[in-house]
Design a protein around this motif. Structure first.
Motif, PDB file in Angstrom:
ATOM      1  N   GLN A   1       0.854  -1.195   0.000  1.00 43.96           N
ATOM      2  CA  GLN A   1       0.000   0.000   0.000  1.00 43.96           C
ATOM      3  C   GLN A   1       0.883   1.236   0.000  1.00 43.96           C
ATOM      4  O   GLN A   1       2.074   1.151   0.298  1.00 43.96           O
ATOM      5  N   THR A   2       0.285   2.372  -0.346  1.00 40.23           N
ATOM      6  CA  THR A   2       1.053   3.623  -0.334  1.00 40.23           C
ATOM      7  C   THR A   2       0.526   4.512   0.785  1.00 40.23           C
ATOM      8  O   THR A   2      -0.492   4.212   1.395  1.00 40.23           O
ATOM      9  N   ASP A   3       1.211   5.633   1.025  1.00 45.30           N
ATOM     10  CA  ASP A   3       0.790   6.557   2.087  1.00 45.30           C
ATOM     11  C   ASP A   3      -0.616   7.069   1.822  1.00 45.30           C
ATOM     12  O   ASP A   3      -1.416   7.212   2.737  1.00 45.30           O
ATOM     13  N   ASP A   4      -0.882   7.349   0.555  1.00 46.70           N
ATOM     14  CA  ASP A   4      -2.207   7.825   0.195  1.00 46.70           C
ATOM     15  C   ASP A   4      -3.084   6.606  -0.110  1.00 46.70           C
ATOM     16  O   ASP A   4      -2.889   5.934  -1.127  1.00 46.70           O
ATOM     17  N   ALA A   5      -4.040   6.342   0.794  1.00 45.97           N
ATOM     18  CA  ALA A   5      -4.842   5.120   0.663  1.00 45.97           C
ATOM     19  C   ALA A   5      -5.621   5.089  -0.650  1.00 45.97           C
ATOM     20  O   ALA A   5      -5.994   4.020  -1.146  1.00 45.97           O
ATOM     21  N   ALA A   6      -5.855   6.272  -1.246  1.00 43.09           N
ATOM     22  CA  ALA A   6      -6.629   6.318  -2.494  1.00 43.09           C
ATOM     23  C   ALA A   6      -5.801   5.816  -3.674  1.00 43.09           C
ATOM     24  O   ALA A   6      -6.343   5.396  -4.698  1.00 43.09           O
ATOM     25  N   ASP A   7      -4.471   5.877  -3.549  1.00 40.71           N
ATOM     26  CA  ASP A   7      -3.591   5.445  -4.648  1.00 40.71           C
ATOM     27  C   ASP A   7      -3.394   3.947  -4.626  1.00 40.71           C
ATOM     28  O   ASP A   7      -2.955   3.389  -3.615  1.00 40.71           O
ATOM     29  N   LYS A   8      -3.685   3.290  -5.732  1.00 44.14           N
ATOM     30  CA  LYS A   8      -3.433   1.861  -5.799  1.00 44.14           C
ATOM     31  C   LYS A   8      -1.998   1.690  -6.323  1.00 44.14           C
ATOM     32  O   LYS A   8      -1.692   2.138  -7.422  1.00 44.14           O
ATOM     33  N   PRO A   9      -1.109   1.091  -5.519  1.00 45.10           N
ATOM     34  CA  PRO A   9       0.275   0.992  -5.986  1.00 45.10           C
ATOM     35  C   PRO A   9       0.405   0.078  -7.206  1.00 45.10           C
ATOM     36  O   PRO A   9      -0.366  -0.877  -7.348  1.00 45.10           O
ATOM     37  N   PHE A  10       1.346   0.388  -8.061  1.00 44.26           N
ATOM     38  CA  PHE A  10       1.599  -0.457  -9.227  1.00 44.26           C
ATOM     39  C   PHE A  10       3.099  -0.692  -9.362  1.00 44.26           C
ATOM     40  O   PHE A  10       3.902  -0.114  -8.625  1.00 44.26           O
ATOM     41  N   LYS A  11       3.429  -1.529 -10.298  1.00 43.59           N
ATOM     42  CA  LYS A  11       4.813  -1.994 -10.428  1.00 43.59           C
ATOM     43  C   LYS A  11       5.727  -0.898 -10.982  1.00 43.59           C
ATOM     44  O   LYS A  11       5.405  -0.285 -11.994  1.00 43.59           O
ATOM     45  N   LEU A  12       6.843  -0.676 -10.291  1.00 37.78           N
ATOM     46  CA  LEU A  12       7.829   0.309 -10.757  1.00 37.78           C
ATOM     47  C   LEU A  12       9.231  -0.195 -10.418  1.00 37.78           C
ATOM     48  O   LEU A  12       9.384  -1.047  -9.537  1.00 37.78           O
TER      49      LEU A  12
END
Ligand code: COA
Length: 584
Positions: free
Chosen positions: A260-271
């Protein structure tokens, strides 16, 4: 026959089957798996003789399989059942694996067997095995099954097949792939990450942040000797990757996706790992890979020479090329051009030649306050153009693009910047941009494409947005030669042909003709004008009022489920009984 594909997405395996069955003269229409009622509608509209499910994540509704023969492609040996077939095979280090074509019935993967093909299982990431061995086997097996169906042969019940040695396997849980850095040797760590690459990744931690790991490579004893560290410790960086110690060595890890990221609204993706953890990675000692180095030393770019031929490979994860990667590759091309060779072969990567600009990296810019996706898209396409220009203007060498893997969008046009384009029989090309939110495209395609296929052919390719088999690409003049059934045979022959080209008696004549052609073309219309015209359209895609490209990229990167099937694939919804042509 009229063959309907029911598929979760129009992925590379589905595309290979699509071009193979069309090549046999069948009329193929595609419906993406959106809802049972939509699939039922597709069947009613198309009235298929046969249904093929190349890649499905859900069962075919009974209302369909009870009325029609449905062939399901299962990436497992005869008797194997379950949704994680290939994952288990890689984790269990099976020596041989296979593809089975089953008839859909009430039992998941339990239907009668129409055909099966086995292959030796390579130690590699799952997506690589899927795109090569599994796809090749699936094409052979589906063609055999379709032929049997056409002549009225019946499939064999699974229970009657003596060779059935597979078993029912549950979905592979994360617990089974969990890496124990204090106990697992490098081979075990690699097998776990390979088994989950590209989906779902192995859940672990990087810099104390829970992350899914991808893109792992073995480290050599040479690099390990230069960095101390205990098992599990992250000890160095190279390109965008980090080196992590194991109990008996170490592995490079290139990509990650935080849980997960700090911003719960952001869905993390592959980087790339360095993108997620820039501060941590910057503090690690750098262990860059020289362009010319021993074969087992991992790195994205590699250059080697054999006599008068230089070979430059660029093995970017998923074929995606960020601004920085394009710039590094351009510097490598400049280096190769300075060498005392005559022919430069661009080898791309093992799995993909190139898939164009790095959409994940661009999407990441959209989520950072100080960056913008439009700016990053602009930087990336300009870096791609600079790279294409470097190849196009290499009048000191004859250049060859050798497609070991598929090429899509800007990556397909990058290949055309070379004087010759060679591919093997199993390679697929997607020489069009519009699927990404009507992107206009650059990479000097308005100069390169009509030269090869004519103005009308270029228009058709761009409009039809269909994949091309290498043989079709050869037929329409998009590429120059097709040889070798698959990548390894092709690779060997590339060396022989490139060497012959370098040693040909008329080499200087060919090079002079190349220079003259370039000068003439430049006099008629400078490359800069092509670039400006293309980039003016791209500027509108990136910065204009129509957000289609940004929306399409968001959907692509976040792997949003399809809401409808594009009309160019679902010909049953266009009222057309003709397949769009792959250019004349
Ligand atoms: N940037 C970032 N990631 C990319 C990419 C790109 N240009 N092209 C492909 N990928 C990634 C996919 O997201 C996928 O990621 P995963 O490892 O998380 O699954 C992986 O590469 C494989 O792509 P997939 O679509 O599953 O492969 P495919 O072989 O079935 O299809 C393409 C290949 C080229 C048709 C398809 O990937 C595509 O349309 N890519 C976008 C091309 C594009 O529009 N580029 C920008 C314009 S130049």
């Amino acid at each position: 026959m009229r063959i309907l594909f029911l598929a979760h997405s129009f992925n590379s395996l589905t595309q290979r089957l699509f071009v193979a069955l069309r090549g046999c003269g069948h009329l193929v229409s595609v419906e993406l798996d959106i809802a049972d009622s939509v699939s039922e509608e597709a069947v009613a509209l198309f009235k298929p003789n046969l249904i093929v499910a190349p890649f499905l994540k859900r069962a075919i509704p009974a209302s369909i399989w009870q009325q029609h023969v449905c062939l399901v492609v299962h990436p497992g040996i005869v008797g194997d059942r379950g949704p994680s077939a290939l994952d288990w095979a890689i984790l269990d280090k099976e020596a041989e694996w296979g593809v089975t074509i089953l008839q859909a019935n009430a039992e998941m993967d339990g239907g009668d067997v129409w055909a099966h093909v086995n292959f030796p299982l390579r130690i590699a990431k799952k997506s690589s095995v899927y795109r090569t061995e599994v796809t090749d086997a699936a094409v052979h097996a589906v063609l055999a099954a379709v032929e049997k169906f056409a002549v009225g042969t019946h499939p064999l019940p699974l229970a009657e097949m003596a060779i059935a040695r597979g078993r029912i396997q549950p979905p592979l849980p994360q617990a089974q792939r969990r890496i124990d850095w204090q106990r697992d040797c490098s081979a075990e760590v690699l097998a776990k990450i390979y088994s989950a690459d590209s989906v779902p990744g192995v859940l672990d931690c990087l810099f104390d942040v829970p992350c899914y790991l991808y893109d792992a490579h073995p480290a050599t004893s040479a690099v390990l000797a230069s960095v101390a560290g205990a098992a599990g410790e992250i000890v160095a960086r190279r390109d965008h990757a980090v080196l992590r110690r194991t109990i008996d060595g170490g592995v490079w890890i290139g990509h990650a996706r935080p849980l997960q990221t700090d911003d719960a609204a952001d869905k993390p993706f592959k980087l790339p790992v360095a993108q997620w953890f820039p501060e941590h990675v910057a503090q690690l000692p750098e262990r860059p890979a020289a362009l010319m180095r021993p074969y087992d030393e991992w790195g994205e770019l590699r250059y080697r020479e054999d006599g008068l031929v230089g070979f430059l490979s660029f093995d970017f994860y998923n074929g995606a090329m960020s601004t920085a990667q394009c710039q590094h590759l351009r510097t490598a091309v400049q280096f190769a051009r300075q060498r005392p060779t005559r022919v430069l072969v661009l080898l791309g990567g093992e799995d993909f030649f190139s898939n164009g600009i790095h959409l994940n990296r661009i999407e990441a810019a959209a989520h950072r306050p100080s960056e913008s996706a439009a700016d990053e898209s602009w930087n990336n396409i300009n870096a791609m153009d600079d790279l294409a220009l470097e190849i196009l203007t290499a009048t000191d060498h004859l250049t060859v693009s050798a497609l070991r893997g598929n090429a899509g969008a800007g990556g397909a046009f990058l290949a055309l910047a070379a004087d010759f384009v060679w591919g093997h029989e199993n390679v697929l090309l997607n020489p069009h941009y519009k699927n990404m939110g009507n992107l206009y495209g650059s990479e000097y395609w308005t100069y390169l494409l009509p030269q090869r296929v004519g103005a009308e052919g270029a228009r058709e390719l761009m409009q039809n947005r269909l994949p091309l088999a290498a043989s079709d690409a050869l037929r329409i003049g998009l590429i120059d030669a097709v040889f070798g059934q698959e990548a390894s045979a092709f690779f060997g022959e590339v060396g022989v042909r490139a060497s012959a080209l370098a040693q040909s008696e008329d080499f200087e004549v060919q090079l002079a003709a190349k220079r003259a052609r370039r000068e003439q073309d430049e006099a008629v219309k400078p490359l800069q004008r092509y670039r400006e015209e293309e980039l003016a359209r791209m500027h509108r895609n990136f910065y204009g009022f129509d957000p289609s490209y940004h929306v399409a990229r968001y959907h692509f990167v976040h792997k949003m489920p399809h809401a409808w099937t594009p009309r160019h694939l679902a010909i049953h919804r266009t009222g057309s009984s003709h397949q769009p042509r792959t250019a004349s």
